[in-house]
Design an enzyme around this catalytic site. Sequence first.
Site, PDB file in Angstrom:
ATOM      1  N   GLY A 106      -7.950 -28.947   2.882  1.00 55.03           N
ATOM      2  CA  GLY A 106      -7.209 -28.263   3.937  1.00 55.03           C
ATOM      3  C   GLY A 106      -5.856 -27.738   3.524  1.00 55.03           C
ATOM      4  N   ASP A 115      -3.267 -25.298   1.719  1.00 50.05           N
ATOM      5  CA  ASP A 115      -3.270 -23.907   1.279  1.00 50.05           C
ATOM      6  C   ASP A 115      -2.487 -23.714  -0.011  1.00 50.05           C
ATOM      7  OD1 ASP A 115      -4.754 -23.003   3.537  1.00 50.05           O
ATOM      8  OD2 ASP A 115      -2.938 -23.165   4.741  1.00 50.05           O
ATOM      9  N   HIS A 134       9.956 -13.113 -13.046  1.00 49.91           N
ATOM     10  CA  HIS A 134       8.942 -12.066 -12.828  1.00 49.91           C
ATOM     11  C   HIS A 134       8.200 -12.373 -11.530  1.00 49.91           C
ATOM     12  CE1 HIS A 134       6.638 -15.197 -14.934  1.00 49.91           C
ATOM     13  NE2 HIS A 134       5.535 -14.679 -14.413  1.00 49.91           N
ATOM     14  N   HIS A 138       5.020 -13.102 -10.433  1.00 47.87           N
ATOM     15  CA  HIS A 138       3.779 -13.828 -10.185  1.00 47.87           C
ATOM     16  C   HIS A 138       3.988 -14.941  -9.166  1.00 47.87           C
ATOM     17  CE1 HIS A 138       1.610 -12.459 -14.108  1.00 47.87           C
ATOM     18  NE2 HIS A 138       1.200 -11.768 -13.055  1.00 47.87           N
ATOM     19  N   ASP A 140       3.192 -18.038  -9.068  1.00 50.74           N
ATOM     20  CA  ASP A 140       3.694 -19.333  -9.526  1.00 50.74           C
ATOM     21  C   ASP A 140       5.165 -19.279  -9.912  1.00 50.74           C
ATOM     22  OD1 ASP A 140       2.903 -17.708 -11.665  1.00 50.74           O
ATOM     23  OD2 ASP A 140       2.556 -19.398 -12.997  1.00 50.74           O
ATOM     24  N   HIS A 141       5.803 -18.118  -9.636  1.00 53.62           N
ATOM     25  CA  HIS A 141       7.242 -17.984  -9.865  1.00 53.62           C
ATOM     26  C   HIS A 141       8.005 -17.493  -8.629  1.00 53.62           C
ATOM     27  CE1 HIS A 141       7.068 -18.584 -14.309  1.00 53.62           C
ATOM     28  NE2 HIS A 141       5.811 -18.230 -14.079  1.00 53.62           N
ATOM     29  N   ASP A 190       6.997 -16.768 -18.886  1.00 56.89           N
ATOM     30  CA  ASP A 190       5.776 -16.104 -19.358  1.00 56.89           C
ATOM     31  C   ASP A 190       6.101 -14.822 -20.149  1.00 56.89           C
ATOM     32  OD1 ASP A 190       4.967 -18.070 -17.665  1.00 56.89           O
ATOM     33  OD2 ASP A 190       3.868 -16.778 -16.293  1.00 56.89           O
ATOM     34  N   ASP A 198       7.495 -20.400 -23.032  1.00 57.06           N
ATOM     35  CA  ASP A 198       6.138 -20.405 -22.475  1.00 57.06           C
ATOM     36  C   ASP A 198       5.166 -20.994 -23.500  1.00 57.06           C
ATOM     37  OD1 ASP A 198       3.702 -19.793 -21.269  1.00 57.06           O
ATOM     38  OD2 ASP A 198       3.835 -17.647 -21.705  1.00 57.06           O
ATOM     39  N   HIS A 246      -0.224 -14.400 -21.756  1.00 57.93           N
ATOM     40  CA  HIS A 246       0.679 -15.387 -22.342  1.00 57.93           C
ATOM     41  C   HIS A 246       0.615 -15.352 -23.860  1.00 57.93           C
ATOM     42  CE1 HIS A 246       1.497 -17.494 -18.486  1.00 57.93           C
ATOM     43  NE2 HIS A 246       0.312 -16.984 -18.185  1.00 57.93           N
ATOM     44  N   ASP A 292       0.171 -26.346   4.814  1.00 57.97           N
ATOM     45  CA  ASP A 292      -1.124 -26.424   5.496  1.00 57.97           C
ATOM     46  C   ASP A 292      -1.035 -25.575   6.746  1.00 57.97           C
ATOM     47  OD1 ASP A 292      -3.515 -27.046   6.601  1.00 57.97           O
ATOM     48  OD2 ASP A 292      -3.128 -29.159   6.917  1.00 57.97           O
TER      49      ASP A 292
END
Length: 598
Positions: free
Chosen positions: A91, A93, A116, A118, A120-121, A205, A237, A411, A486
């Site tokens: 459950g 997100d 940058h 993305h 995850d940043h 990265d 990285d 990468h 969530d």
Amino acid sequence: MKIRSFRPKNKNIVPVGNYSQPQNPGPVNSTIPARPQGVVSPLPKPTGKAVRLVSLGGVGNVTKNMYVYEYEDDIIIIDCGVSFPEEGMLGVDLVIPDISYLRDKKSKIRGIIVSHGHEDHIGALPYLWQELDVPIYSQKLTCGLIRAKFTEHKLPKDKIHVLNINDHIKLGAFDISFYRVAHSIPDATGVVIDTPIGTLIHQSDFKMDWTPVNGQVTDIAKVAEVSKKGVLFMTVDSLRVERAGFNPSEKPIQQTFERIEKKSQGKILITMTSSNLTRVQQVINVAVESGRKLALVGRSVESTFQVAQDLGYINVPPGLVIAQEEIRRFPDKKMIILIAGSQGQPESALSRVANHAHKYIQLKALDCVVVSADPIPLSMNAQLAMIDNFAKQNIEVYWSVVEPNLHVGGHATKEEIMMMLNLVKPKYVLPIGGSFRHMWAFARMVEELGYDKNQVVLPQDGQVIEISQSGVRMVGHIDLYNVYVDGLSVGDVGSVVLRDRQTMAEEGIVIVLLPINQQTGKIIGAPEIISRGFVFEKSSEDLLDAALEIVKSCLTEQSESGPHDSRYLRHQIEENLDKFFYQEMKRRPMIITIVQDL
């Protein structure tokens, strides 16, 4: 298994706790911490002039990048990214960094720098920025993507500041500058941090691509210029350190798209990471050359495409793009569909197509699917399952296993990392953006370059790094925990909730209904047991009848002892049923007792 009679021998309830298994077995999935969030232990004061580096994510894990640099009364943050839920996080997100370390230091934070665009940043910014409320600095495309997120979350955008690659900014004791690097998204940068103790570089990265589609090569000349003044410390990285050689150019990918387009007599669905704009441009080029229309399907694809077009990062001829509602108006052989869902996410547009659940797209025998993205570690099974689903339907699928020139990583490989380190020659290095195995592989690699073991920093989760002219050392530890998003709630879902969800998913649920007169407090009807996901009720009547007898025994004992206490009654029922089900079935369903006030 044949169910024998489970009738209790007598109505005396066996005391809870006389069985070998613990009553609270802890989390089902050990990756979920069964502990509170936000425990920060006091740290010793720096010895002399020193910069402290605290990773709130990105050290020992591939995603959720967030780094805190601290010098005396000044703090800067680099990146603020998300991670994606693991299999046991039912459950959930998104997973975002725990910023408990910063809560009593907010007045010291001078700004957030983003390397940058993305997820995850940048992905955690809409969830954490309101609490931090500080300026954000980055390049044009990255700021455009952040603004789009802030618009969606109804956040003010006046503190998002666009920088040029040659700009310098002064944030307290930190003098910040940038250099361009090649990556799978435009405007990726390395961050140079000049401090009173020396120059630091934060290299997130990157890769060495000398023929990038968008022309943004890693600026080794500027990197070499920075290195002339001496670099004390550098993060690098490390995600692809185990891969030898050099990354190939992305240019042949367009030729692969063209070859597939010529073969296909139906619709072509192409999926990729939506932020890979150079590859998006390659799809646009193929659509123009082949005379096909281009449809955008999926929120991430539509949003990123719009930002990139508005800011001039992709060239889109007028009349090329159509709305997904118009797909059926055009012949199949005249359609290319750029669609979200390259990782096989179950809620994505491509997964809905694979499961015949998309409103506007239904695949036919002549159609094909092109997966131009390799799976990230957490989504490999999901991507393969989606490809299998298409294969069952006799839909041709092109992906990197059968078409080598469909994806190029973003990468740096081992040799590319070594090239960067040889250019910079930092005194101390810290591998980031990878798992612990990548960090150890990085440490072995830099020994080949002449680094001693004490020059490679390999922290564990939560360790605080102190950087000074005299060396780098670990000076303390903070407890970091996942914060779960969530739906609309942030941080409300903790280990207990996730453990409950796992229990229900793996062991099932048993609900006990107790009808009680709210005026007198007396039981006025027969209790009832409902089982879901535990045992099939019709074939396990003996087991559930025996469980019902245990419930009645609890009620009888409570009635004989005087007026009932509903909380104590629920506790007794749930503990005794838990013991009973484990003894008989070696399973522990979630047990919920509901008192119905009638």
